[in-house]
Scaffold this motif. Structure first.
Motif, PDB file in Angstrom:
ATOM      1  N   ASP A 144      37.426  33.466  37.370  1.00  0.00           N
ATOM      2  CA  ASP A 144      38.075  34.191  36.269  1.00  0.00           C
ATOM      3  C   ASP A 144      37.057  35.013  35.479  1.00  0.00           C
ATOM      4  N   LEU A 145      35.875  34.433  35.235  1.00  0.00           N
ATOM      5  CA  LEU A 145      34.819  35.156  34.513  1.00  0.00           C
ATOM      6  C   LEU A 145      34.355  36.379  35.299  1.00  0.00           C
ATOM      7  N   CYS A 179      34.770  40.462  34.264  1.00  0.00           N
ATOM      8  CA  CYS A 179      33.593  41.320  34.108  1.00  0.00           C
ATOM      9  C   CYS A 179      33.471  42.339  35.247  1.00  0.00           C
ATOM     10  N   GLY A 180      34.549  42.537  35.991  1.00  0.00           N
ATOM     11  CA  GLY A 180      34.583  43.594  36.997  1.00  0.00           C
ATOM     12  C   GLY A 180      33.946  43.245  38.321  1.00  0.00           C
ATOM     13  N   MET A 181      33.865  41.963  38.652  1.00  0.00           N
ATOM     14  CA  MET A 181      33.282  41.519  39.917  1.00  0.00           C
ATOM     15  C   MET A 181      34.350  40.814  40.757  1.00  0.00           C
ATOM     16  N   PRO A 182      34.215  40.842  42.105  1.00  0.00           N
ATOM     17  CA  PRO A 182      35.199  40.158  42.954  1.00  0.00           C
ATOM     18  C   PRO A 182      34.964  38.651  42.973  1.00  0.00           C
ATOM     19  N   LYS A 183      35.996  37.895  43.334  1.00  0.00           N
ATOM     20  CA  LYS A 183      35.881  36.437  43.429  1.00  0.00           C
ATOM     21  C   LYS A 183      34.806  36.015  44.434  1.00  0.00           C
ATOM     22  N   ALA A 184      34.692  36.793  45.510  1.00  0.00           N
ATOM     23  CA  ALA A 184      33.760  36.435  46.579  1.00  0.00           C
ATOM     24  C   ALA A 184      32.308  36.429  46.108  1.00  0.00           C
TER      25      ALA A 184
END
Length: 311
Positions: free
Chosen positions: A170-171, A175-180
Motif C-alpha cells: 500500500d505504501l 508513492c507511485g511504485m508497483p507492488k512488485a
C-alpha cells in the motif's frame, strides 16, 4: 507566529538593524495563524576541535549557533542556504540523530531533548526524515519489503507477514511504485524511484512531521518535479508538517509558504515567501537570489556577491 529567539522585529526595528539575526523579518499574515506543532528555541550544535597528541579540545565548530523557529500543523517551512551553513545539522538535531549542545525543542508540547526510552521511541514514530541521497540511505543488502517493514515491526504496527506485506505494498502504491518493487533490492531502481521508496519509509509510521533534507538535489529536473508534486499531495492527504531543507531557491519558492535563510549556523532572515523573494533585506539573501538562473537569454541579471561580515 514567531521566528527567532525573541519575537521577530517589526519593519521599523528591522530597518534600524536590518542584518542582525534577531531582526529577521516576519511579514504579518492576513489569515489566522495555525496551531504550532514544533517549537525550536536557541538550538546550538557545536563540534569539538581536537589537536595534539592527547587530542585535547582546543575549540569548537559552531555548526548551528542559536537557531529558533516554529512550524505550524500542516505547514511547510523552507530552510535555505549554501552548502555547509548548518541546514542538515538543524534537521538532524531536532530529531536527535545528532545530540544538540544547547537549546530547546518542543514537539506537540513534549520536550524532545529530555525524552528517554519509550517516550523518545513514541516521539520518533511521529517525527521522520527523508534523506538527501536515496542511494546511501537504503540498505543495499535488504529487499524493499524489509526496508519498509522494519519500522513497522519495531513499533509493533503489524502482527504477521501477510499484514506486513499488505502495508508495504500500500505504501509503495501510494508513492507511485508497483507492488512488485517489494521483492527487489535498492540497486535495481533509478534515483527517483529510490527517493520514492525513501518517502514511503518516512510515511510508514504515519508521522505528523517530516524533515525533507534536500530530497530533490540528487535527481534530474524532470524527476524533481514529480517528487515535489508527490510530497505536496501527501501533505494535503495526511496533514503533514514539513521542514524543507534546500539550497535551491526555485524549489523553495514552489513548496514553501515561509522561508528562513541560514548563514554560518544562524538564521539571518525569515518571513513569508513573497517578502523574502521579492524584497529581501539581508545582503546574503540578495546574493542567493541573484545566483538563481533565468531561462531567458535576452535578460541580463546583476550578480550580487556577498562578502560576509555583518550578520
Amino acid at each position: 507566529m514567531t521566528l527567532g529567539n525573541s519575537p521577530i522585529a517589526s519593519s521599523a526595528t528591522a530597518h534600524a538593524d536590518p542584518y542582525s539575526a534577531s531582526a529577521a523579518l516576519q511579514t504579518s499574515r492576513s489569515d489566522a495563524p495555525l496551531p504550532s506543532l514544533l517549537h525550536v528555541r536557541d538550538l546550538k550544535v557545536y563540534f569539538p576541535i581536537r589537536t595534539g597528541v592527547l587530542q585535547r579540545v582546543t575549540g569548537h565548530v559552531k555548526a548551528v549557533d542559536g537557531v529558533s523557529y516554529d512550524i505550524a500543523k500542516g505547514e511547510t517551512l523552507g530552510l535555505v542556504g549554501e552548502s555547509g551553513c548548518g541546514k542538515t545539522t538543524v534537521g538532524r538535531a531536532i530529531l536527535r540523530l545528532i545530540e544538540p549542545t544547547a537549546g530547546t525543542v518542543s514537539f506537540d508540547n513534549q520536550n524532545v531533548l529530555a525524552a528517554r526510552g519509550a517516550e523518545l521511541k513514541a516521539l520518533r514514530r511521529r517525527m521522520q526524515i527523508i534523506f538527501q541521497d536515496p542511494g546511501s540511505s537504503l540498505n543495499p543488502r535488504m529487499r524493499i519489503i524489509n526496508i519498509l517493514g522494519e519500522p513497522l515491526l519495531i513499533h509493533k504496527l503489524v502482527t504477521n507477514r501477510d499484514e506486513l506485506r499488505t502495508r508495504v505494498e500500500d505504501l509503495l502504491i501510494r508513492c507511485g511504485m508497483p507492488k512488485a518493487a517489494a521483492d527487489r533490492y535498492p540497486h535495481e531502481f533509478s534515483g527517483g524511484q529510490r527517493q520514492r521508496i525513501g518517502i514511503a519509509r518516512a510515511l510508514s509510521l504515519n508521522p505528523s512531521f517530516v524533515v525533507c533534507d534536500e530530497p530533490t538535489s540528487a535527481l534530474d529536473v524532470s524527476i524533481q518535479a514529480q517528487i515535489i508534486n508527490l510530497l505536496t499531495d501527501l501533505q494535503k492527504e495526511f496533514g503533514l508538517s514539513f521542514l524543507f531543507i534546500s539550497h535551491d531557491m526555485s524549489v523553495i519558492q514552489h513548496v514553501c509558504r515561509r522561508i528562513a535563510v541560514m548563514y554560518k549556523g544562524k538564521i539571518v532572515e525569515a518571513g513569508d515567501r513573497d517578502q523574502i523573494l521579492n524584497a529581501p533585506r539581508h545582503p546574503y539573501t540578495q546574493s542567493l537570489l541573484s545566483a538563481v538562473p533565468i531561462a531567458d537569454p535576452t535578460r541580463r541579471k546583476t550578480r550580487i556577491v556577498f562578502k560576509g561580515g555583518a550578520m
